[in-house]
Write a protein that holds these residues in place. Structure first.
Motif, short mmCIF file in Angstrom:
data_model
loop_
_atom_site.label_atom_id
_atom_site.label_comp_id
_atom_site.label_asym_id
_atom_site.label_seq_id
_atom_site.Cartn_x
_atom_site.Cartn_y
_atom_site.Cartn_z
N GLY A 9 -30.65 32.42 -23.37
CA GLY A 9 -30.34 31.52 -22.27
C GLY A 9 -30.23 32.22 -20.93
N LEU A 10 -30.79 33.43 -20.83
CA LEU A 10 -30.71 34.19 -19.58
C LEU A 10 -31.97 34.05 -18.73
N SER A 47 -28.92 30.51 -14.47
CA SER A 47 -27.71 30.88 -13.72
C SER A 47 -26.95 31.98 -14.44
N ALA A 48 -26.93 31.93 -15.78
CA ALA A 48 -26.26 33.00 -16.54
C ALA A 48 -26.98 34.33 -16.33
N GLY A 49 -28.30 34.31 -16.29
CA GLY A 49 -29.06 35.53 -16.03
C GLY A 49 -28.82 36.07 -14.63
N LEU A 61 -34.60 39.28 -10.44
CA LEU A 61 -33.55 38.92 -9.47
C LEU A 61 -34.13 38.40 -8.16
N ASP A 62 -35.33 38.82 -7.80
CA ASP A 62 -35.94 38.37 -6.54
C ASP A 62 -36.59 37.01 -6.65
N GLY A 63 -36.65 36.46 -7.86
CA GLY A 63 -37.22 35.13 -8.03
C GLY A 63 -38.19 35.09 -9.20
#
Length: 148
Positions: free
Chosen positions: A68-69, A88-90, A36-38
């Motif tokens: 696709g996550l 973007s889905a992830g 989530l942080d990159g």
């Protein structure tokens, strides 16, 4: 126990079942949370999740890529090395992860997420964007919200 009929065999999985097929196994959501942080390299993910075995981490990253996550990008050909980042889905899993973390905090007597400005514990709410109204727990309990 009754035998399933042809009608039951034809029922497609509901949204909760679909979500669990994508992220419901051990470690997968922790890998997503670490991303989530990159973008991160494999070694960065191993340091962020020290208890995960390298083969398990590889399998989870491969699964997330297939779902696709996660987007996997080669940055070195010899030896092959990759950087991983959420699609973007992830990244859309950030909200559900916050809800799970909140639930875990409440049921383990841990400190819940708090509003940075005033320190009040945060609460998650269902909201209908069409009606522009919150959906309360009574409505959800009355089967007005469908999960599957």
């Amino acid at each position: 126990m009754a035998e399933p009929t042809d009608d039951t065999a034809q029922v497609s999985p509901g949204p909760l079942e679909e979500a669990l097929a994508s992220v419901g196994d051990r470690w997968t959501l922790l890998v997503v949370a670490a991303l989530l942080d990159g973008p991160r390299r494999f070694g960065d993910l191993q340091r962020a999740l020290p208890d995960i075995a390298p083969n398990v981490l590889s399998a989870r990253l491969r699964h997330l890529d297939e779902q696709g996550l996660v987007v996997t990008q080669l940055y070195s050909k010899r030896p092959p090395r990759y950087v991983y980042e959420l699609s973007s889905a992830g990244a859309d899993l950030a909200g559900p992860l916050r809800l799970l973390a909140d639930w875990g905090a409440r049921h383990r007597d841990a400190d819940p997420p708090r509003h940075e400005a005033c320190g009040t514990p945060l609460e998650a709410r269902w909201y209908c964007p069409t009606c522009e109204r919150p959906v309360d727990d009574d409505q959800a309990a009355a089967d007005e919200v469908h999960y599957a």
